[in-house]
Design a protein around this motif. Sequence first.
Motif, short mmCIF file in Angstrom:
data_model
loop_
_atom_site.label_atom_id
_atom_site.label_comp_id
_atom_site.label_asym_id
_atom_site.label_seq_id
_atom_site.Cartn_x
_atom_site.Cartn_y
_atom_site.Cartn_z
N ILE A 95 1.01 4.79 -6.28
CA ILE A 95 1.40 4.40 -4.93
C ILE A 95 2.47 5.37 -4.43
O ILE A 95 3.42 5.69 -5.14
N VAL A 96 2.35 5.81 -3.18
CA VAL A 96 3.35 6.71 -2.62
C VAL A 96 4.66 5.96 -2.41
O VAL A 96 4.67 4.83 -1.90
N CYS B 289 6.06 3.29 -9.04
CA CYS B 289 5.03 3.74 -8.10
C CYS B 289 4.18 4.86 -8.69
O CYS B 289 2.97 4.92 -8.44
N ASP C 14 -4.82 6.75 1.63
CA ASP C 14 -5.13 7.34 0.33
C ASP C 14 -3.89 8.05 -0.22
O ASP C 14 -3.32 8.94 0.43
N SER C 15 -3.44 7.64 -1.40
CA SER C 15 -2.19 8.15 -1.95
C SER C 15 -2.20 9.65 -2.17
O SER C 15 -1.20 10.35 -1.91
N ASP C 16 -3.30 10.19 -2.65
CA ASP C 16 -3.38 11.63 -2.89
C ASP C 16 -3.27 12.40 -1.57
O ASP C 16 -2.58 13.43 -1.50
N GLN D 137 0.81 -1.22 0.00
CA GLN D 137 0.00 0.00 0.00
C GLN D 137 0.84 1.26 0.00
O GLN D 137 0.34 2.35 -0.28
N ILE D 138 2.12 1.11 0.34
CA ILE D 138 3.06 2.23 0.30
C ILE D 138 4.45 1.63 0.12
O ILE D 138 4.73 0.54 0.62
N TYR E 215 3.76 11.26 -6.58
CA TYR E 215 3.63 10.40 -5.41
C TYR E 215 4.96 10.02 -4.77
O TYR E 215 4.97 9.33 -3.75
#
Length: 461
Positions: free
Chosen positions: A175-176, A170, A394-396, A152-153, A194
Amino acid sequence: MKRRLAQVAAVVLCVGMVGTLAACGNSSSDSSGGDTAAADEEDLEPVTEEETADQEAAAAEEEDEGEASQAAASSGDMITVGMVYPATGALAGYGQGTEEMYSYAIDQINEQGGIEVDGEMKQLEIVFADSESDATKASEAANNLISSKGVQIMLTAKTADTTVPVAAACERAGIVCLSDDTPDEAWATSDYQYAFHAGFDTEHEMMCFSAMWDTATNGEGGTVAVMHATDTEGQTLSTAFLDYIPTLDGYEAYDPGAYTSGATDYTSIINNIKSEDCAIITGVMLTSDFGTFFSQLKSSGYMPKATLIGKATLFKSDVEACGADGLADKLCSEIWWTPDYPYNSSITGQTSQEIADAWIEVVPGFDYAPPTAGYDYANVEILYNVLKEAGTLDSDAIAECCETITFDTCIGPIDYNESHYSVQPIVTGQWHYEGNAEWSQTVIDTSQVEGLEPNGEFESY
């Protein structure tokens, strides 16, 4: 009971194979196959009821653990973090201790209860992947972690050959990606949305270098030869070096020519350096390339007043690998982090020395903490602070948080600029050969780190 079923299936498969082999044997004129099968059957020892009970108990325990893990994943109690680094290949030296130190820091977060995300406390799990010291493999490793492991990161480190392709992967996936320990300009090759990075920039590296140059030349300056390979990092940093050096009073920059990594003959470059009577040799090189170059330079009979090469001589193993009998004695190098840094952990409050002690404890075969130890720990600190502040996966939202957040780590303050990188301080060191393959390193300039004093003075060849 999954293991028990697997055992049964294995037995059935073996029986089937025996039957097939027997059938093949019976098709020949030799009829001894049936006797052999009978003899094998007699040699088989029956499984006792106690052994069967033990197997079933172990299988049940494993099944329960698997179901518990699946339940945790399905309920969202776990944050899956990816980490791509060079475990093998030419850059493997950078990867030493990575898994141990990242896991150590992740465990510290989990022992405190984890991180609150979307109103729930979540534990972290980290999944590692080997870049094999290759940019293409690094990208593939990142893609696999995202698509197959459900990270997830993402975290990554250990030179631009790893951090840049992982950041690009990424970006494509939304994805961050949080990285460190790559020179900033070598990383900042794209307009990232990101990806965020912490490392030293060329200006601070040159400040680190030039402080030593002034001492080596008695303030008289001179011509600085910039060594660089034909790869992306070499070209990016050489341009920055060649642009920056003329801004320093008394110094001129000289490009002796690019080389291809793995080259075995540096004669033309050395002749160019000699023809310009270069006082200083600098640049960024792989350890293997620098060892070959420096050995040939010494054999040529020409030596500059000082040599300071980034990347090549960061570790004790590097200077030892440069050549026999202390060939790298009195070489200078940037130092990204030392146990003496006056910065503490933002996770536990540990001092840099305590983090170094932890490295020695958890990483086999080390009796000292290299510069990467602090950066390994700090990258998890960055993850911790960013997720804690963002409060979401949440990536944003995480990216938006990174653009404004500031916090302290064991490598210094983190403050991302508009190009998504944070400039970290570095200091200057010099290697000393003590004989019998023993090396020590002194810190000879600490002007970028307030509160840190040098513990040695520059020594000429």
